[in-house]
Design a protein around this motif. Structure first.
Motif, PDB file in Angstrom:
ATOM      1  N   THR A 141      31.668  41.994  40.683  1.00  0.00           N
ATOM      2  CA  THR A 141      31.691  41.368  39.363  1.00  0.00           C
ATOM      3  C   THR A 141      32.004  39.890  39.541  1.00  0.00           C
ATOM      4  O   THR A 141      32.298  39.435  40.648  1.00  0.00           O
ATOM      5  CB  THR A 141      32.762  42.032  38.470  1.00  0.00           C
ATOM      6  N   HIS A 142      31.950  39.145  38.444  1.00  0.00           N
ATOM      7  CA  HIS A 142      32.357  37.741  38.498  1.00  0.00           C
ATOM      8  C   HIS A 142      33.834  37.667  38.888  1.00  0.00           C
ATOM      9  O   HIS A 142      34.660  38.471  38.453  1.00  0.00           O
ATOM     10  CB  HIS A 142      32.142  37.089  37.134  1.00  0.00           C
ATOM     11  N   ALA A 143      34.172  36.675  39.693  1.00  0.00           N
ATOM     12  CA  ALA A 143      35.545  36.552  40.199  1.00  0.00           C
ATOM     13  C   ALA A 143      36.566  36.451  39.074  1.00  0.00           C
ATOM     14  O   ALA A 143      37.703  36.899  39.219  1.00  0.00           O
ATOM     15  CB  ALA A 143      35.654  35.335  41.115  1.00  0.00           C
ATOM     16  N   GLN A 144      36.170  35.886  37.935  1.00  0.00           N
ATOM     17  CA  GLN A 144      37.121  35.724  36.840  1.00  0.00           C
ATOM     18  C   GLN A 144      37.437  37.058  36.166  1.00  0.00           C
ATOM     19  O   GLN A 144      38.403  37.159  35.407  1.00  0.00           O
ATOM     20  CB  GLN A 144      36.587  34.722  35.808  1.00  0.00           C
ATOM     21  N   ASN A 145      36.639  38.094  36.438  1.00  0.00           N
ATOM     22  CA  ASN A 145      36.955  39.421  35.936  1.00  0.00           C
ATOM     23  C   ASN A 145      37.965  40.145  36.831  1.00  0.00           C
ATOM     24  O   ASN A 145      38.383  41.259  36.507  1.00  0.00           O
ATOM     25  CB  ASN A 145      35.683  40.273  35.839  1.00  0.00           C
ATOM     26  N   ILE A 146      38.317  39.545  37.947  1.00  0.00           N
ATOM     27  CA  ILE A 146      39.278  40.141  38.876  1.00  0.00           C
ATOM     28  C   ILE A 146      40.651  39.576  38.561  1.00  0.00           C
ATOM     29  O   ILE A 146      40.888  38.370  38.665  1.00  0.00           O
ATOM     30  CB  ILE A 146      38.881  39.850  40.340  1.00  0.00           C
ATOM     31  N   GLU A 147      41.563  40.427  38.181  1.00  0.00           N
ATOM     32  CA  GLU A 147      42.828  39.987  37.598  1.00  0.00           C
ATOM     33  C   GLU A 147      43.728  39.225  38.567  1.00  0.00           C
ATOM     34  O   GLU A 147      44.583  38.452  38.146  1.00  0.00           O
ATOM     35  CB  GLU A 147      43.581  41.195  37.038  1.00  0.00           C
TER      36      GLU A 147
END
Length: 547
Positions: A134-140
């Motif tokens: 997924t997009h890195a910004q979706n990784i908490e």
């Protein structure tokens, strides 16, 4: 009607012995006989209630065991169905897509939609592997510093050009800013695609990417600074359009777990129909026969060579990658590799006083689009690391910093180009790519204007330009925009363009390009939305020819 059965306990009975004798569950006996204190206590002479005959286990009515699938030992490494190159070389594809970034993903999604159940065979190959799903910004666990380090460690940098190339499923859409403006009409009127068609495909692309202007709607910091800009010389300033899905997650029980867009979303949507996908599969040559594309030559990490057959090939390997494949294939075309553009960049660090705004600041995302008399775009982002804070605690501050980043239009010139090194070969035996690029006198003038424009925009917002770890206003190195375009630019004249207006390479039937490289002029807008729009249009043309 079923009736309760009774049993008189013998001298050695307890609930467990009775359960075994009548083949019933001891839990049922306990619930039917609450007066029995313990299942193993002596109950000689007591009346014991037994379940009705319907509750007794009858060997003649035993249910068959459930059939369970064995666990696939490779499943932990495959969060998307994969195929091997060995499998794929024994098939002939109607369309083979090279690359899974914005362009390749868009072509795949659109073809799957358009061809539906036609039985057409689609294959996809990706040079890289499964980096993140997924997009890195979706990784908490990501923050601005961590994602920069992560991206930098994965990126491949070509000598003398700063732009990082990501070889992974999803390409650079795993890390992009999601800023998604359209090119200005004044720019599009120079292109070979009618403006009405561009607007139609822009609308399709915006819907597919869930582009919204509402990410910062209501955020006090954005709205107050936007109001200042609009009142002080920038009436066209607007909330930045971002590819972030803001739809509620509870609609029909569907969870919106990946709001920030990446091309993995396209790959997932395409799974509604079958397609083959191989990773760690580097296309090195296009195969042709009498000016018709017939497939690609692919190298695996263990240096095996595979020849994949295809009636149509779509190169979406990036501005550098697609040009390198074409040049290495000896595909003729005066413009292939030439007319490379990007965006020049000037960066300013602004600062506002905290006491000028309400208690809750919210995120800051403002876009000042380019115009004929303003050949650059300004993106205003902050405060601080706000877009990446996730769960980080933000200390109270008297002043907040934010960024003013510009994208300047760069002339499309024949003398800016990529070429194959006549001597050097990379680890796969492919000639290395050399980049020949410089800014023109006009480009340098635009850079000067951007510096003045940042100062003017900061003043319009009543913000100061300040120095932190670096200067308050600086010119970024060539390539740092990561927006290279044009090496396979579209147009009608083969002497000044590599593809026609549908992205097909001049003179080669069935060979298409769908990535940033087909964009004919840089304009001032971030290119991803435009790439997706053009890729959808190319896919529609291919689908029409296949039907």
């Amino acid at each position: 009607m079923r009736t309760m059965r009774l049993y008189i306990a013998g001298s050695t009975d307890n609930l467990r012995t009775i359960a075994l004798k009548y083949k019933v569950r001891i839990e049922e006996l306990i619930s039917l006989n609450p007066h029995i204190i313990a299942p193993l206590s002596n109950i000689a002479g007591q009346q014991i209630k037994l379940p009705t005959l319907g509750g007794v286990l009858d060997k003649t009515t035993e249910l068959p065991p459930c059939t369970l699938q064995l666990i696939n030992p490779e499943a932990c490494e495959q969060w998307i169905p994969l195929n091997s190159l060995d499998e794929m070389q024994h098939k002939e594809y109607d369309v083979l897509i090279v690359g899974t970034g914005a362009g390749g993903g868009a072509v795949l999604r659109r073809l799957i939609q358009q061809l539906a159940d036609s039985g057409k065979r689609i294959g996809v190959i990706e040079r890289g592997g499964l980096l993140i799903p997924t997009h890195a910004q979706n990784i908490e666990t990501m923050n601005s510093r961590r994602v920069f380090d992560y991206y930098s460690s994965e990126a491949y940098y070509i000598d003398n050009y700063l732009s990082g190339q990501i070889y992974a499923l999803g390409g650079r859409t795993l890390f992009w800013s999601t800023t998604s403006p359209r090119m200005t009409n004044s720019e599009l009127l120079q292109w070979p695609v009618p403006l009405s068609e561009m607007n139609r495909y822009y609308a399709l692309a915006e819907k597919a990417l869930s582009v919204t202007p509402n990410f910062t709607k209501g955020a006090p910091l954005t709205q107050l600074l936007l109001d200042r800009l609009q009142r002080n010389g920038y009436p066209d300033a607007t909330d930045e359009p971002l590819a972030v899905n803001l739809e509620p997650s509870n609609a029909f029980g569907v969870m919106n777990s990946n709001p920030v867009f990446s091309s993995v979303h396209f790959l997932a949507e395409a799974l509604n129909r079958p397609y083959d996908l191989a990773i760690h599969a580097r296309a090195v040559k296009v195969l042709t026969d009498q000016n018709r594309c017939v497939g690609v030559e692919v190298i695996s990490p263990d240096k095996q060579t595979f020849r994949l057959k295809a009636k149509n090939v779509v190169l979406s390997a990036s501005t550098f990658g697609s040009a390198q494949i074409l040049l290495n294939s000896d595909i003729k075309g005066r413009a292939i590799g030439h007319y490379m553009t990007n965006h020049s960049r000037v960066l300013g660090l602004g600062q506002v006083n905290r006491n000028e705004f309400p208690e809750v600041l919210g995120p800051l995302r403002i876009l000042v689009p380019g115009q004929i008399d303003r050949p650059y775009q300004i993106q205003i982002v902050g405060p601080g690391d706000y877009p990446w804070v996730q769960y980080a605690e933000q200390p109270l501050q008297e002043k907040w910093n934010f960024f003013l980043g510009t994208l300047g239009k760069v002339e499309a010139r024949y003398d800016n180009y990529v070429s194959l090194d006549p001597v050097k070969r990379d680890e796969d035996g492919v000639p290395e790519l050399n980049i020949h690029f410089s800014y023109s006198v006009r480009d340098e003038e635009v850079i000067r204007q951007m510096g003045e424009g940042v100062k003017k925009a900061a003043a319009a917002m009543n913000a100061s330009l300040v120095s932190a770890e670096g200067p308050a206003l600086c010119r970024l190195p060539i390539g740092s925009d990561i927006h290279e375009m044009g090496t396979c630019r579209m147009g009608e004249d083969p002497s000044t363009s590599a593809t026609n207006h549908f992205g097909q390479i001049h003179g080669i039937t069935g060979l298409y390009v769908a990535d940033n490289s087909v964009i004919p002029t840089s304009g001032t807008a971030n290119p991803t939305l435009t790439t997706v729009a053009l890729a959808f249009r190319t896919a529609d043309e291919i689908a029409k020819r296949l039907k």
